[in-house]
Each structure stands twice: as C-alpha cells, then as structure tokens.
Design a protein around this motif. Structure first.
Motif, PDB file in Angstrom:
ATOM      1  N   ARG A 109       0.826  -1.200   0.000  1.00  0.00           N
ATOM      2  CA  ARG A 109       0.000   0.000   0.000  1.00  0.00           C
ATOM      3  C   ARG A 109       0.860   1.250   0.000  1.00  0.00           C
ATOM      4  NH1 ARG A 109      -4.553  -1.555   4.613  1.00  0.00           N
ATOM      5  NH2 ARG A 109      -5.527  -3.309   3.453  1.00  0.00           N
ATOM      6  N   ILE A 110       0.453   2.225  -0.791  1.00  0.00           N
ATOM      7  CA  ILE A 110       1.150   3.506  -0.842  1.00  0.00           C
ATOM      8  C   ILE A 110       0.642   4.425   0.264  1.00  0.00           C
ATOM      9  CG2 ILE A 110       1.643   5.526  -2.267  1.00  0.00           C
ATOM     10  CD1 ILE A 110       1.306   3.804  -4.719  1.00  0.00           C
ATOM     11  N   PHE A 111      -0.664   4.445   0.459  1.00  0.00           N
ATOM     12  CA  PHE A 111      -1.271   5.313   1.470  1.00  0.00           C
ATOM     13  C   PHE A 111      -1.678   4.482   2.690  1.00  0.00           C
ATOM     14  CE2 PHE A 111      -2.305   7.048  -2.735  1.00  0.00           C
ATOM     15  CZ  PHE A 111      -1.707   8.294  -2.640  1.00  0.00           C
ATOM     16  N   LYS A 112      -1.359   4.994   3.850  1.00  0.00           N
ATOM     17  CA  LYS A 112      -1.763   4.306   5.077  1.00  0.00           C
ATOM     18  C   LYS A 112      -3.258   4.429   5.325  1.00  0.00           C
ATOM     19  CE  LYS A 112       2.687   4.820   7.451  1.00  0.00           C
ATOM     20  NZ  LYS A 112       3.387   5.339   8.656  1.00  0.00           N
ATOM     21  N   LYS A 113      -3.803   5.597   4.983  1.00  0.00           N
ATOM     22  CA  LYS A 113      -5.231   5.819   5.178  1.00  0.00           C
ATOM     23  C   LYS A 113      -5.986   5.235   3.995  1.00  0.00           C
ATOM     24  CE  LYS A 113      -8.598   9.435   6.183  1.00  0.00           C
ATOM     25  NZ  LYS A 113      -8.826  10.900   6.352  1.00  0.00           N
ATOM     26  N   ARG A 114      -6.840   4.262   4.240  1.00  0.00           N
ATOM     27  CA  ARG A 114      -7.556   3.582   3.181  1.00  0.00           C
ATOM     28  C   ARG A 114      -8.891   4.262   2.932  1.00  0.00           C
ATOM     29  NH1 ARG A 114      -4.391   1.572   0.228  1.00  0.00           N
ATOM     30  NH2 ARG A 114      -5.944   0.127  -0.617  1.00  0.00           N
ATOM     31  N   THR A 115      -8.963   5.001   1.855  1.00  0.00           N
ATOM     32  CA  THR A 115     -10.198   5.641   1.411  1.00  0.00           C
ATOM     33  C   THR A 115     -10.426   5.286  -0.052  1.00  0.00           C
ATOM     34  OG1 THR A 115      -9.083   7.691   0.755  1.00  0.00           O
ATOM     35  CG2 THR A 115      -9.878   7.551   3.030  1.00  0.00           C
ATOM     36  N   GLN A 116     -11.609   5.558  -0.526  1.00  0.00           N
ATOM     37  CA  GLN A 116     -11.907   5.273  -1.934  1.00  0.00           C
ATOM     38  C   GLN A 116     -11.053   6.137  -2.856  1.00  0.00           C
ATOM     39  OE1 GLN A 116     -16.140   5.836  -2.259  1.00  0.00           O
ATOM     40  NE2 GLN A 116     -16.610   3.800  -1.423  1.00  0.00           N
ATOM     41  N   ARG A 117     -10.864   7.392  -2.483  1.00  0.00           N
ATOM     42  CA  ARG A 117     -10.045   8.291  -3.309  1.00  0.00           C
ATOM     43  C   ARG A 117      -8.601   7.796  -3.377  1.00  0.00           C
ATOM     44  NH1 ARG A 117      -6.484  12.516  -2.668  1.00  0.00           N
ATOM     45  NH2 ARG A 117      -6.466  12.099  -0.426  1.00  0.00           N
ATOM     46  N   ASN A 118      -8.050   7.411  -2.232  1.00  0.00           N
ATOM     47  CA  ASN A 118      -6.678   6.904  -2.223  1.00  0.00           C
ATOM     48  C   ASN A 118      -6.547   5.600  -2.992  1.00  0.00           C
ATOM     49  OD1 ASN A 118      -5.939   9.074  -0.674  1.00  0.00           O
ATOM     50  ND2 ASN A 118      -5.960   7.958   1.266  1.00  0.00           N
ATOM     51  N   GLY A 119      -7.585   4.793  -2.988  1.00  0.00           N
ATOM     52  CA  GLY A 119      -7.551   3.548  -3.752  1.00  0.00           C
ATOM     53  C   GLY A 119      -7.465   3.809  -5.253  1.00  0.00           C
ATOM     54  N   PHE A 120      -8.257   4.754  -5.738  1.00  0.00           N
ATOM     55  CA  PHE A 120      -8.183   5.119  -7.158  1.00  0.00           C
ATOM     56  C   PHE A 120      -6.795   5.674  -7.514  1.00  0.00           C
ATOM     57  CE2 PHE A 120     -12.933   5.797  -6.665  1.00  0.00           C
ATOM     58  CZ  PHE A 120     -13.264   4.632  -7.354  1.00  0.00           C
ATOM     59  N   ILE A 121      -6.286   6.544  -6.670  1.00  0.00           N
ATOM     60  CA  ILE A 121      -4.976   7.159  -6.940  1.00  0.00           C
ATOM     61  C   ILE A 121      -3.868   6.108  -6.921  1.00  0.00           C
ATOM     62  CG2 ILE A 121      -3.266   8.797  -6.063  1.00  0.00           C
ATOM     63  CD1 ILE A 121      -5.557  10.499  -5.011  1.00  0.00           C
ATOM     64  N   GLU A 122      -3.931   5.202  -5.953  1.00  0.00           N
ATOM     65  CA  GLU A 122      -2.899   4.168  -5.846  1.00  0.00           C
ATOM     66  C   GLU A 122      -2.901   3.255  -7.066  1.00  0.00           C
ATOM     67  OE1 GLU A 122      -2.132   0.328  -2.979  1.00  0.00           O
ATOM     68  OE2 GLU A 122      -2.586   2.256  -2.022  1.00  0.00           O
ATOM     69  N   LEU A 123      -4.072   2.896  -7.537  1.00  0.00           N
ATOM     70  CA  LEU A 123      -4.170   2.044  -8.721  1.00  0.00           C
ATOM     71  C   LEU A 123      -3.563   2.746  -9.934  1.00  0.00           C
ATOM     72  CD1 LEU A 123      -5.214  -0.443 -10.248  1.00  0.00           C
ATOM     73  CD2 LEU A 123      -7.418   0.738 -10.483  1.00  0.00           C
ATOM     74  N   PHE A 124      -3.874   4.018 -10.103  1.00  0.00           N
ATOM     75  CA  PHE A 124      -3.344   4.755 -11.254  1.00  0.00           C
ATOM     76  C   PHE A 124      -1.819   4.882 -11.177  1.00  0.00           C
ATOM     77  CE2 PHE A 124      -1.897   8.682 -13.201  1.00  0.00           C
ATOM     78  CZ  PHE A 124      -2.407   8.555 -14.489  1.00  0.00           C
ATOM     79  N   ILE A 125      -1.292   5.208 -10.005  1.00  0.00           N
ATOM     80  CA  ILE A 125       0.160   5.401  -9.855  1.00  0.00           C
ATOM     81  C   ILE A 125       0.910   4.119 -10.195  1.00  0.00           C
ATOM     82  CG2 ILE A 125       1.996   5.815  -8.176  1.00  0.00           C
ATOM     83  CD1 ILE A 125       0.151   7.789  -6.782  1.00  0.00           C
ATOM     84  N   LYS A 126       0.434   2.988  -9.700  1.00  0.00           N
ATOM     85  CA  LYS A 126       1.124   1.727  -9.944  1.00  0.00           C
ATOM     86  C   LYS A 126       1.103   1.351 -11.422  1.00  0.00           C
ATOM     87  CE  LYS A 126       0.540  -0.263  -5.320  1.00  0.00           C
ATOM     88  NZ  LYS A 126      -0.030  -1.370  -4.532  1.00  0.00           N
ATOM     89  N   VAL A 127      -0.041   1.504 -12.073  1.00  0.00           N
ATOM     90  CA  VAL A 127      -0.129   1.173 -13.502  1.00  0.00           C
ATOM     91  C   VAL A 127       0.708   2.146 -14.319  1.00  0.00           C
ATOM     92  CG1 VAL A 127      -1.677   0.955 -15.465  1.00  0.00           C
ATOM     93  CG2 VAL A 127      -2.397   0.135 -13.221  1.00  0.00           C
ATOM     94  N   PHE A 128       0.660   3.417 -13.969  1.00  0.00           N
ATOM     95  CA  PHE A 128       1.379   4.448 -14.725  1.00  0.00           C
ATOM     96  C   PHE A 128       2.891   4.235 -14.652  1.00  0.00           C
ATOM     97  CE2 PHE A 128       3.410   8.600 -15.148  1.00  0.00           C
ATOM     98  CZ  PHE A 128       2.830   9.073 -16.312  1.00  0.00           C
TER      99      PHE A 128
END
Length: 401
Positions: A267-286
């Motif tokens: 996990r990139i973000f410690k705080k698990r929110t829907q917004r952070n989930g979308f951002i984390e998915l994009f960063i990893k794929v990008f």
C-alpha cells in the motif's frame, strides 16, 4: 544462383522495404518542405564552418569530440541478411548459405567504416581549423575508430544473445567501461605522439574481430539469433516511427516476471479511502508502464528543446501555452485509459471519489510537468550559454528576420 547474387538481391530487397517505410511518412510535401530545406540549411552551416569557426567550439575540448566518436562506435551490428525460411531451405546448401553470410558481413564492415569516415568529415573543419591537427593525426583517429567499431560489433553480437535483462545490462556496462579505458589509453598515446602502439593495437583488434566474427556466424547454432537480429534491423525505422507517433498504441512487451516498481504491491497510502484507492491504482499502472512514463518525459523534453532553440519570445510563449493544454489533455486521457479499460473499475466510474481522485492526480502530474519543464529549461540555457550557443541562435534569428 551464386552467393553474391543472392546477397545483392536481399540487399536491394531490404533497401526497397526501408524506402517503403520512409515513404509512408515522407511524401513529396514532407520532402519538399522539411527534408530538402533541412539538408540545404545543414550544407550552408557546414560551409560556414570552413570559412568562420563558430564561437561555441572554443569552449569544447577535443576530448569531448573524441568521446562522441567513441559513442558512435557502439552503433551498428553484424548483418548476415538471412531470413527465417533459410532454416528450412537454404541451410541445405551450406556453401551458398555461408557465402551469402560472408558477403553480408563484408558489406557491414564497409558500411560502418563509411559512417565513421562521414562523422569525421563532418568534424573536419574543427579538426583542421580550430584544433590545428595534421592529416596524419586525423588518419590515425579514423583508423582507430574503424577498427574499434569492428571489435564492438562482435561484442554487441554476443551481448544481444544474453536473455537475462540484468545480466545483459551488467555485461554491457562492464564492456562499455573497459573499452572506454582502452580508448582513453589510445587517446593519451595519440595526444603525446606515440602512434605505433595505436597502429598495432588497431590492426590486432580488426584482424582478431574479423576472424572471430566469421567463425561465430559460420555456426549453424546461431541461426535463430541472427534471424532475430535481422528482424530487429529490418523493423528499426518502424519502431522509430511508432516511438515518435503518440497516437499509435505501443504495448509494452517485457520478459520481467515481476514489475520494476512496487514489486510486492504494498500500500502507498496508510489511510484507506476510496479516493486513495483510485490514486494508488493509477500510480502503480502508470509507473509500471514504460510507454506512459516515456511519453510524459518526451513531451517535456521536446517542448524544452523547442523553447530553447526558437529565438522569438512570442513563439516561446505560444509553445509554452500549447504545452500546458496538451499536457493537461494527455494526462486526463491516460487516466481515462487506465481506469476505463479495467473491467472492475467500470462500476465505479460515476462515483464521486473517482472524480475527486482524477482531479487530484491530473493536478499533481500537471504541476510536476511544469516544474520539470522549468528545470530542464534552466539547465539547457545554462549549458548553451556556457558553450556559447546562445549567440549562434541569435545569429540564426537575425538571419530569419
């Protein structure tokens, strides 16, 4: 049909193929308005170098030009002009097959020697009129780099055969460093006027490299490797066109079993929110996709190059404003592509957190792109001013006016 006729047939076939590839992007309008003017401008600039040495060369030590020639020596590969069907048909006639490969290797030596000679001819005004070298010194340089390229083609032939990525990179770096040390030694000998070891060393490199190269390509076990190399050489211009065309889809093909970034997918973000989930998915794929990262950096580098080279202020401002629009549009397009093509994500495309994450990602990447552009611009201006290139751009600006 003898081996020489077969070789020349395939050589002409390869030329026609490359002409067809170039013709797909360079029609008569491109030739008339871009290619021919570019050649004409280069010829005028090259002629001016003979009459008036540009000021920027005064701050360039010759060792830098020597290093550029060394880098050029790493260009080029052994060509045998074999095709995949030869493994079934032509291999049965070994004398014809072997004769064609020898013709291909001989043509490769001549072609690469001409490229080296052409590079030195381009630098000839500086070598004669600025550094005041004698023709004998220039001839020794030419002989050394021709012999060096003969040896490096053999080294690259074996490096390409390495399948493991990290092993190939390691051996490539080691080879580059070792050969650079050898070249520095020859540069020192050339500079102090001890030329006999350079003649002897260059002759030994050329003779041993030719002997080992012919011995290597004669082996039937290397035919699959040579077919792959020929296919890479044949499609080189196509790959270049794909790289320069952002509208063409360029899927990344990799043999890596694990991604280079986020291998354990933590996990990139410690705080698990829907917004952070979308951002984390994009960063990893990008970051895991080379084409996305390279496209992002290419847009920044090309814009920096254009802003530095084009003198009028209003053109610089126009390019910068166009860059802001194109970069923002490109980042939003990549977001839609990454998130929209994921079948699991389609059910969340209308969620408010999705749009919040999209705005945040686009804003952050957009600001980073602007900061990188400014950083590259300051670096380019500093380097060009140190080398005296800004005055050359000013002269070109006054001529254009």
């Amino acid at each position: 049909m003898n081996s020489s006729k077969l070789f020349f047939n395939r050589l002409l076939k390869g030329w026609r193929y490359q002409y067809g590839v170039i013709k797909t992007i360079a029609d008569w309008t491109v030739m008339l308005y871009i290619v021919l003017p570019a050649i004409t401008i280069f010829l005028f600039i090259y002629r001016s170098w003979w009459t008036d040495i540009p000021s920027w060369i005064e701050n360039v030590p010759f060792f830098l030009l020597f290093f550029l020639l060394y880098l050029l020596s790493w260009n080029g590969n052994i060509r045998t002009y074999i095709e995949a069907a030869d493994k079934v048909f032509l291999i049965k006639k070994f004398n014809l097959f072997w004769g064609m490969k020898k013709w291909g290797y001989g043509y490769t030596l001549v072609y690469q020697a001409v490229i080296t000679i052409g590079a030195i001819v381009v630098l000839l005004p500086f070598l004669l009129n600025h550094y005041h070298f004698e023709w004998k010194q220039i001839g020794i340089l030419m002989f050394y780099f021709i012999s060096l390229k003969t040896g490096l083609m053999l080294v690259k032939y074996h490096l390409v055969k390495i399948e493991t990525r990290y092993k190939k990179i390691t051996w490539s770096v080691i080879s580059f460093i070792i050969v650079s040390w050898f070249s520095q030694l020859n540069y020192y000998l050339w500079e102090i006027g001890i030329w006999l070891p350079i003649y002897i060393g260059g002759s030994l490199i050329m003779l041993i490299a030719i002997y080992l190269s012919l011995r290597t390509i004669k082996k039937l076990s290397s035919i699959d490797h040579e077919v792959d190399m020929e296919q890479t050489q044949k499609t080189g211009n196509i790959q270049l066109i794909f790289t320069m065309a952002p509208e063409i889809e360029k899927p990344v093909v990799t043999k890596r079993t694990k991604p280079l970034f986020f291998r354990n997918s933590k996990r990139i973000f410690k705080k698990r929110t829907q917004r952070n989930g979308f951002i984390e998915l994009f960063i990893k794929v990008f970051l895991r996709n080379y084409s996305y990262v390279s496209g992002y950096l290419v847009m920044i580098n090309v814009t920096t190059f254009a802003i530095v080279l084009l003198p009028p202020i209003w053109i610089k401002v126009t390019i910068f404003l166009g860059y802001l629009f194109m970069m923002y549009f490109w980042i939003s397009l990549i977001w839609d592509k990454i998130m929209g093509t994921n079948p699991i994500m389609k059910k969340y495309l209308e969620h408010p957190s999705y749009f919040t994450a999209k705005r945040n990602v686009i804003l952050v990447l957009f600001i980073i792109a602007i900061l990188l552009l400014l950083l590259y611009f300051l670096f380019a201006v500093t380097v060009t001013s140190k080398l005296g290139l800004m005055s050359e751009f000013a002269v070109l600006s006054s001529i254009s006016k």
